[in-house]
Motif scaffolding. Sequence first.
Motif, mmCIF file in Angstrom:
data_model
loop_
_atom_site.group_PDB
_atom_site.id
_atom_site.type_symbol
_atom_site.label_atom_id
_atom_site.label_comp_id
_atom_site.label_asym_id
_atom_site.label_seq_id
_atom_site.Cartn_x
_atom_site.Cartn_y
_atom_site.Cartn_z
ATOM 1 N N ASP A 87 -10.200 -0.722 8.481
ATOM 2 C CA ASP A 87 -10.520 -0.830 7.053
ATOM 3 C C ASP A 87 -9.448 -0.151 6.209
ATOM 4 N N VAL A 88 -8.927 0.974 6.723
ATOM 5 C CA VAL A 88 -7.939 1.759 5.980
ATOM 6 C C VAL A 88 -6.881 2.278 6.942
ATOM 7 N N VAL A 89 -5.650 2.333 6.464
ATOM 8 C CA VAL A 89 -4.533 2.950 7.182
ATOM 9 C C VAL A 89 -4.103 4.193 6.418
ATOM 10 N N ILE A 90 -3.924 5.290 7.137
ATOM 11 C CA ILE A 90 -3.368 6.515 6.549
ATOM 12 C C ILE A 90 -2.041 6.783 7.239
ATOM 13 N N THR A 91 -0.955 6.812 6.479
ATOM 14 C CA THR A 91 0.358 6.977 7.096
ATOM 15 C C THR A 91 1.237 7.949 6.332
ATOM 16 N N ASP A 92 2.063 8.650 7.080
ATOM 17 C CA ASP A 92 3.107 9.482 6.486
ATOM 18 C C ASP A 92 4.241 8.570 6.034
ATOM 19 N N VAL A 93 5.106 9.058 5.154
ATOM 20 C CA VAL A 93 6.276 8.296 4.728
ATOM 21 C C VAL A 93 7.401 8.437 5.741
ATOM 22 N N ARG A 94 7.748 9.666 6.035
ATOM 23 C CA ARG A 94 8.913 9.936 6.892
ATOM 24 C C ARG A 94 8.464 10.027 8.351
ATOM 25 N N MET A 95 8.842 9.020 9.129
ATOM 26 C CA MET A 95 8.380 8.927 10.513
ATOM 27 C C MET A 95 9.477 8.335 11.391
ATOM 28 N N PRO A 96 9.359 8.542 12.728
ATOM 29 C CA PRO A 96 10.241 7.837 13.662
ATOM 30 C C PRO A 96 9.954 6.334 13.560
ATOM 31 N N PRO A 97 10.888 5.465 13.979
ATOM 32 C CA PRO A 97 12.058 5.823 14.793
ATOM 33 C C PRO A 97 13.280 6.296 14.005
ATOM 34 N N ARG A 98 13.383 5.979 12.689
ATOM 35 C CA ARG A 98 14.584 6.358 11.955
ATOM 36 C C ARG A 98 14.432 7.703 11.256
ATOM 37 N N ASN A 99 13.175 8.155 11.129
ATOM 38 C CA ASN A 99 12.879 9.393 10.409
ATOM 39 C C ASN A 99 13.325 9.338 8.952
ATOM 40 N N LEU A 100 13.235 8.154 8.363
ATOM 41 C CA LEU A 100 13.492 7.989 6.933
ATOM 42 C C LEU A 100 12.196 7.517 6.276
ATOM 43 N N ASP A 101 12.190 6.301 5.749
ATOM 44 C CA ASP A 101 10.991 5.793 5.085
ATOM 45 C C ASP A 101 10.234 4.813 5.970
ATOM 46 N N ASP B 209 -11.641 16.378 -2.485
ATOM 47 C CA ASP B 209 -10.782 15.459 -3.229
ATOM 48 C C ASP B 209 -10.213 14.382 -2.305
ATOM 49 N N PHE B 210 -9.790 14.806 -1.117
ATOM 50 C CA PHE B 210 -9.183 13.862 -0.184
ATOM 51 C C PHE B 210 -10.192 12.806 0.260
ATOM 52 N N MET B 211 -11.401 13.218 0.599
ATOM 53 C CA MET B 211 -12.403 12.260 1.057
ATOM 54 C C MET B 211 -12.848 11.342 -0.071
ATOM 55 N N GLN B 212 -12.907 11.869 -1.293
ATOM 56 C CA GLN B 212 -13.233 11.018 -2.432
ATOM 57 C C GLN B 212 -12.141 9.967 -2.635
ATOM 58 N N SER B 213 -10.883 10.387 -2.501
ATOM 59 C CA SER B 213 -9.775 9.452 -2.639
ATOM 60 C C SER B 213 -9.855 8.354 -1.592
ATOM 61 N N LEU B 214 -10.196 8.730 -0.363
ATOM 62 C CA LEU B 214 -10.309 7.749 0.714
ATOM 63 C C LEU B 214 -11.409 6.737 0.411
ATOM 64 N N ASP B 215 -12.526 7.195 -0.153
ATOM 65 C CA ASP B 215 -13.616 6.289 -0.515
ATOM 66 C C ASP B 215 -13.177 5.311 -1.595
ATOM 67 N N VAL B 216 -12.410 5.803 -2.580
ATOM 68 C CA VAL B 216 -11.918 4.933 -3.651
ATOM 69 C C VAL B 216 -11.015 3.844 -3.069
ATOM 70 N N ILE B 217 -10.121 4.232 -2.176
ATOM 71 C CA ILE B 217 -9.189 3.276 -1.571
ATOM 72 C C ILE B 217 -9.935 2.262 -0.718
ATOM 73 N N ALA B 218 -10.911 2.728 0.067
ATOM 74 C CA ALA B 218 -11.703 1.817 0.890
ATOM 75 C C ALA B 218 -12.458 0.809 0.036
ATOM 76 N N GLY B 219 -12.795 1.207 -1.200
ATOM 77 C CA GLY B 219 -13.502 0.318 -2.110
ATOM 78 C C GLY B 219 -12.599 -0.589 -2.922
ATOM 79 N N GLY B 220 -11.288 -0.557 -2.638
ATOM 80 C CA GLY B 220 -10.357 -1.436 -3.344
ATOM 81 C C GLY B 220 -9.692 -0.819 -4.548
ATOM 82 N N GLY B 221 -9.895 0.487 -4.780
ATOM 83 C CA GLY B 221 -9.300 1.143 -5.934
ATOM 84 C C GLY B 221 -7.926 1.721 -5.665
#
Length: 237
Positions: A47-61, A119-131
């Motif tokens: 339903d939702v993906v949570i991801t960091d920006v800077r990650m392998p394999p290039r460790n950029l974006d 705040d974080f869990m509220q944000s996740l609920d908003v995103i899951a609801g399409g906001g």
Amino acid sequence: MRVVIAEDAALMREGLVALLQRFGHQVVHAAEDADELLEAVAAHRPDVVITDVRMPPRNLDDGLRAALAIRAGHPDIGILVLSQYLGDAYAAKLIAEPVTGPRGGTGYLLKDRVGRVADFMQSLDVIAGGGIVIDPKVIGHLMSSGRPHALDTLSEREREVLGRMATGESNAHIAAGLHVTEGAVVKHIGNIFAKLGLQAQDGNRRVLAVLTYLQAARPDDPPEQALRPPRATTSKR
């Protein structure tokens, strides 16, 4: 909700897994790099993906690039991007695509927001609801350019209300924060919709208004430049 997490730092990754499970969500996969994230999304369709920006394999974006690929291939999946830096160019790139049909929500938060659990869990609920939820610090940075844009017809109060909408606040929270009645907030939002030309048949006008707000302020800095932390004043480059 069913969630896929992508974070290369083991402590942060395991912390997110534990936090989500504590609130009753199912973490179907926890990836360590962007390639694994894409594979996990294809296999599990969360339903939702949570991801960091800077990650392998290039460790950029790499995390952001994966998020954009997921949005293109699976527009119904909500995407929450976490970043250590303001990275306004990343936020702008993620929300710049027009809304066409059903779409999962979008979020861009600084990592210190995770420490504020409610705040974080509220944000996740908003995103899951399409906001849409954008970190207030990023909002401020996006809007600091002062360039003319589509929002010039809005009053100062209307811009303030719209800015709070962009951080995922409900009408009640906006009213409390501005010390006005909820009815006044509803009136301001109606004026915002009218001035931006958003009609009732336009679907989720709240999301479209926030997109207009964010797209109008997107910076010109390339993502690679926005990723780098500020240089120390004593260093010589």
